[in-house]
Design a protein around this motif. Structure first.
Motif, short mmCIF file in Angstrom:
data_model
loop_
_atom_site.label_atom_id
_atom_site.label_comp_id
_atom_site.label_asym_id
_atom_site.label_seq_id
_atom_site.Cartn_x
_atom_site.Cartn_y
_atom_site.Cartn_z
N TYR A 99 35.74 45.79 41.18
CA TYR A 99 36.93 46.38 40.58
C TYR A 99 37.76 45.38 39.76
O TYR A 99 38.08 45.63 38.59
CB TYR A 99 37.80 47.01 41.67
CG TYR A 99 38.99 47.76 41.13
CD1 TYR A 99 38.88 49.08 40.75
CD2 TYR A 99 40.24 47.14 40.99
CE1 TYR A 99 39.95 49.77 40.24
CE2 TYR A 99 41.32 47.82 40.47
CZ TYR A 99 41.17 49.14 40.11
OH TYR A 99 42.24 49.81 39.60
N GLY A 100 38.08 44.24 40.40
CA GLY A 100 38.92 43.24 39.72
C GLY A 100 38.26 42.70 38.45
O GLY A 100 38.94 42.35 37.49
N LEU A 101 36.94 42.65 38.47
CA LEU A 101 36.22 42.15 37.30
C LEU A 101 36.24 43.18 36.18
O LEU A 101 36.39 42.85 35.01
CB LEU A 101 34.77 41.83 37.69
CG LEU A 101 34.64 40.87 38.87
CD1 LEU A 101 33.21 40.81 39.36
CD2 LEU A 101 35.13 39.48 38.46
N LYS A 102 36.10 44.44 36.61
CA LYS A 102 36.06 45.51 35.63
C LYS A 102 37.39 45.62 34.89
O LYS A 102 37.41 45.77 33.66
CB LYS A 102 35.74 46.83 36.34
CG LYS A 102 34.85 47.74 35.52
CD LYS A 102 34.39 48.93 36.32
CE LYS A 102 34.12 50.09 35.42
NZ LYS A 102 33.93 51.34 36.18
N VAL A 103 38.50 45.52 35.63
CA VAL A 103 39.80 45.66 34.96
C VAL A 103 40.08 44.46 34.05
O VAL A 103 40.92 44.54 33.16
CB VAL A 103 40.98 45.82 35.95
CG1 VAL A 103 40.76 47.03 36.85
CG2 VAL A 103 41.21 44.58 36.78
N ARG A 104 39.34 43.38 34.26
CA ARG A 104 39.50 42.23 33.37
C ARG A 104 38.55 42.31 32.18
O ARG A 104 38.46 41.38 31.38
CB ARG A 104 39.27 40.93 34.15
CG ARG A 104 40.45 40.57 35.03
CD ARG A 104 40.08 39.49 36.02
NE ARG A 104 41.26 39.07 36.79
CZ ARG A 104 41.81 39.80 37.76
NH1 ARG A 104 41.29 40.95 38.09
NH2 ARG A 104 42.87 39.36 38.40
N GLY A 105 37.81 43.40 32.10
CA GLY A 105 36.97 43.64 30.94
C GLY A 105 35.72 42.78 30.87
O GLY A 105 35.20 42.49 29.79
N MET A 106 35.22 42.40 32.02
CA MET A 106 34.02 41.58 32.04
C MET A 106 32.79 42.42 31.71
O MET A 106 32.76 43.62 31.94
CB MET A 106 33.88 40.96 33.44
CG MET A 106 32.86 39.85 33.55
SD MET A 106 32.72 39.31 35.27
CE MET A 106 33.81 37.91 35.27
N GLY A 107 31.77 41.79 31.14
CA GLY A 107 30.53 42.50 30.79
C GLY A 107 29.77 42.94 32.03
O GLY A 107 29.93 42.37 33.11
N ALA B 280 46.56 47.80 46.16
CA ALA B 280 45.30 47.09 45.97
C ALA B 280 44.99 46.96 44.49
O ALA B 280 44.67 45.87 43.99
CB ALA B 280 44.18 47.84 46.68
N SER B 281 45.13 48.06 43.78
CA SER B 281 44.83 48.06 42.36
C SER B 281 45.70 47.05 41.61
O SER B 281 45.21 46.29 40.78
CB SER B 281 45.03 49.48 41.83
OG SER B 281 44.94 49.49 40.45
N ILE B 282 46.99 47.03 41.95
CA ILE B 282 47.90 46.10 41.25
C ILE B 282 47.54 44.65 41.60
O ILE B 282 47.45 43.80 40.72
CB ILE B 282 49.36 46.39 41.64
CG1 ILE B 282 49.78 47.77 41.12
CG2 ILE B 282 50.29 45.32 41.09
CD1 ILE B 282 51.11 48.25 41.65
N THR B 283 47.31 44.39 42.89
CA THR B 283 47.03 43.00 43.27
C THR B 283 45.69 42.52 42.73
O THR B 283 45.46 41.33 42.64
CB THR B 283 47.00 42.85 44.81
OG1 THR B 283 46.04 43.75 45.34
CG2 THR B 283 48.35 43.12 45.42
N LEU B 284 44.83 43.44 42.38
CA LEU B 284 43.55 43.03 41.80
C LEU B 284 43.65 42.87 40.29
O LEU B 284 42.66 42.62 39.61
CB LEU B 284 42.46 44.04 42.15
CG LEU B 284 42.08 44.06 43.64
CD1 LEU B 284 41.16 45.21 43.97
CD2 LEU B 284 41.45 42.74 44.05
N GLY B 285 44.85 43.04 39.76
CA GLY B 285 45.07 42.71 38.35
C GLY B 285 44.97 43.89 37.40
O GLY B 285 44.80 43.70 36.20
N ALA B 286 45.07 45.11 37.91
CA ALA B 286 44.96 46.26 37.03
C ALA B 286 46.27 46.49 36.28
O ALA B 286 47.35 46.24 36.81
CB ALA B 286 44.60 47.51 37.83
#
Lengths: 270, 231, 221
Positions: C98-106, B130-136
């Protein structure tokens, strides 16, 4: 994350400071459970600290172990009660400045109704022989302590080998605990009078034999030889030795009483 | 003979200095040991969970084995090491709190490393996906997995602290049970019981039991919280 | 954005799953991939989503006809949803963010976007709940919300309705169609339900015997 770091740093600093202790003005004395359990050190050491500013930490083990700790250089001085062993260790060069400090005596304690009838014995060896003959339980310290050394000496004098008999049990514990075990098992045991007086209120036992010169119990003090262990704080250890054999130290020992007002040790430094 | 239990309660509520000095020393020694063991143990658990290295399974096996190391034996080893005549004798820390902290750190380390490792490895592999597919990034993925293992990691710390507080063998040998310097709850209880002075022993016993109950109670709660994942 | 896969080979345990497979996905469509169990649909999806490497072949994403490198930047333009969604042991909201956070969004932007995504799948009212307490249908929808929150241009869905009830299946199908309409993303999903493929898909691809055998256009654009 930042909060976590802050918390961690705060904790570490706190622990560092509280665990730090002034090493400089302390000495370590290895001694016997009999001296510690009687409460003597709690009475004596604050007086010495007041006079000298030196704090004495006490590790209480059996005489044999205390001598061993000193030989390894893990203490600065030792206060024990097995004169022969002490003199031998001094001769071997592990210790210096040995002095007699005080004495008390050993007594044989047991169940008040005295199943082996040792009350009628003339000497300690005779008392031991009666116990062996009747095969009543006997608890030995079994830990190379001063009391153990004395006990083995008496068995030898009586010409008896107690080890291996099922009435003879080795506790491997300190003096007070050995008394406690003897109490539970309704057995006889040899104890120094100091520990006996300090602990007897909690026991259902009484003194059944005393007074034989063989039971004389001499305490001695000696410093770890600084030539063997250069880390040993010889100078400060000597301050303590000189204090304890001084008039002041000897008077303090003489005035030490247990909670029932019994005198536990008689000073005899010369 | 008066009731030692009543006197013990009296001691506790009168905030007897001797009693609380002993309690604080216990907390300090075991707490410090726990912190040091965590500082080394958790990163090592993370490392072994994510990286491959030679003899990895052997290392994990050793950690698992040392989890149950008998404290008395550990105490003896450290006694011989720290003794003036031993390899680390130059440190001169035998019969000080430092020696106790060192021995207890050694007891806590394998527990923390091993249990944390299991906790991290036990995280559902779906979460890594999940973490990888969400772009981490790989780093964030690892951090996420560690975060997911947080209840297991906390359980490890609590289990270790439970062992440390209750432990008497190692600290007695390397600490020497010196009054006011290295006398902690467990060794004090042993000594006071020997002397037949039950008041202090019972008071310390009460506190020790309370501490151990609190530790196990929180362990239980945390483990339940972590189990939510399975619902 | 478009995707070209060319000459893909993949073996599993000495069995060839994909053999010299080539295909181009264009933007703004819903592709449904069908095929027998074990035919390699999931593997194909994982390879397309850059989660798994093929034994040979190329996967190239193009943005305005410019080939992109298969790095984390490209990975962040796409996402893959597995049949079983791995849910983090925290609130529904934090999962979505989660996905937004790892992309460094405000922080404020995250809040706005994540809530929008949760609203899109009808889970906004549960945002403060622990995500592990959701039903399987809700879990699947949270998985979608989490994925669409960062507005990926390619969305791979592996059996998105395999483990959910009828009501949630309908809901999810609706969400997928709405998703294409509102974001213009390319959606590539697998299913083994023919009816669903026809209901949802613009194009249906059938993988058979290690290749894409046929593609059926269901709706003209």
């Amino acid at each position: 994350m930042q909060k976590l770091y802050l918390l961690l740093t705060a904790l570490l600093t706190l622990l560092m400071t509280v665990c730090a202790y002034a090493e400089e003005n302390r000495i370590l004395c290895a001694s016997t459970t009999s001296a510690q359990n009687s409460g003597l050190f709690d009475y004596l050491l604050p007086e010495f600290e007041k006079d000298s500013g030196i704090k004495v930490d006490v590790v209480a083990v059996g005489t044999g172990a205390a001598i061993e700790i000193g030989k390894r250089g893990d203490a600065d001085l030792i206060l024990v009660h097995a004169k022969e062993l002490e003199l031998k260790a001094v001769e071997e060069g592990y210790f210096v400045d040995r002095r007699d400090v005080m004495y008390n005596d050993f007594v044989i304690i047991g169940e008040p109704n005295d199943p082996a009838e040792i009350k009628e014995a003339k000497t300690a060896t005779e008392a031991f022989a009666k116990i062996a003959k009747k095969q009543t339980p006997f608890i030995s310290r079994g830990d190379k302590s001063g009391a153990h050394t004395k006990e083995l000496f008496i068995w030898k004098e009586a010409g008896i080998t107690p080890a291996g008999n099922n009435w003879y049990m080795e506790a491997g514990q300190g003096m007070a605990k050995t008394q406690r075990i003897a109490n539970e098992k309704q057995a006889y045991t040899l104890t120094d009078r100091g520990t006996w007086l300090a602990v007897k209120d909690n026991l259902n036992m009484s003194i059944l034999f005393e007074g034989d010169p063989i039971l004389f119990n001499q305490y001695g003090i000696m410093a770890v030889n600084p030539k063997k262990h250069k880390n040993a704080k010889y100078d400060k250890a000597l301050v303590f030795i000189n204090w304890i054999i001084s008039e002041k130290g000897q008077k303090t020992i003489a005035s030490f009483k247990d909670k029932n007002g019994n005198l536990l040790f008689t000073p005899n430094s010369k | 003979m008066s009731n030692p239990f009543l006197k013990a309660v009296e001691l506790i509520f009168s905030f007897d200095k001797q009693l609380f000095d002993i309690i604080f020393l216990s907390v300090k020694v075991s707490g410090f040991a726990l912190i040091i063991a965590s500082v080394f143990g958790i990163p090592i658990a993370v490392f072994t969970a994510f990286k491959k290295f030679p003899l990895k399974s052997l290392f994990i096996n050793i950690m698992n084995t040392f989890m149950g190391a008998p404290p008395v034996a550990v105490g003896l080893i450290f006694y011989l090491l720290l003794s003036r005549s031993g390899m680390l004798g130059f440190l001169g820390i035998l019969y000080t709190p430092y020696a106790m902290i060192l021995a207890q750190t050694f007891l806590a380390f394998p527990i923390i490393a091993s249990l944390c490792h299991s906790a991290i490895v036990g995280v559902d592999p779906l979460l890594k996906q999940a973490s990888i597919t969400l772009g981490a990034s790989p780093f964030t993925t690892a951090a996420t997995i560690i975060n997911e293992a947080r209840y297991g990691i906390m359980s490890a710390l609590i289990a270790a602290s439970g062992r440390l507080f209750a432990e008497v063998g190692a600290i007695l040998i390397v600490g020497g049970n010196i009054a006011g310097l290295t006398r902690v709850m467990t060794t004090a209880i042993a000594l006071e019981t020997d002397k037949g002075d039950f008041e202090l022993a019972v008071a310390l016993g009460i506190i020790l039991i309370l501490i151990s109950f609190t530790i196990n109670f929180s362990l239980n709660i945390i483990q339940k919280k972590g189990k939510k994942e399975l619902i | 954005m478009k995707l070209t896969v060319s000459n893909i080979y993949k073996n599993y345990n000495n069995t060839t799953i994909l053999n010299n497979l080539t295909y181009s996905f264009k933007s703004d469509s819903i592709y449904v991939i069908m095929g027998e169990n074990g035919v390699g649909k999931s593997t194909f999806l994982r390879i397309c989503a850059l989660i798994e490497n093929p034994d040979a072949g190329k996967i190239i994403y193009y943005k305005q006809d410019k080939a992109l490198k298969n790095d984390i930047e490209t990975r962040r333009r796409i996402t893959l949803l597995l049949p079983k969604v791995g849910i983090f042991n925290t609130s529904v909201y934090k999962n979505a963010a989660y996905g937004l956070k790892v992309r460094g969004m405000g922080k404020n932007k995250i809040k706005e976007t994540a809530c929008e995504a949760l609203d899109f799948v009808g889970l906004l009212h549960k945002k403060d709940q622990n995500a592990l307490t959701l039903s399987s249908g809700e879990t699947q929808r949270l998985g979608i919300a989490r994925a669409l929150a960062f507005k990926p241009e390619f969305i791979f869905l592996d059996e998105p309705t395999a483990s959910v009830d009828y009501k949630n299946t309908k809901l999810i199908e609706g969400i997928i169609k709405k998703l294409k309409k509102t974001t213009g993303a390319t959606i590539i999903m697998t299913t083994h339900e023919k009816e669903q493929a026809i209901r949802v898909g613009d194009k249906i691809l059938i993988i058979e015997d290690t290749k894409i055998r046929s593609s059926i256009v269901t709706k003209d654009k």
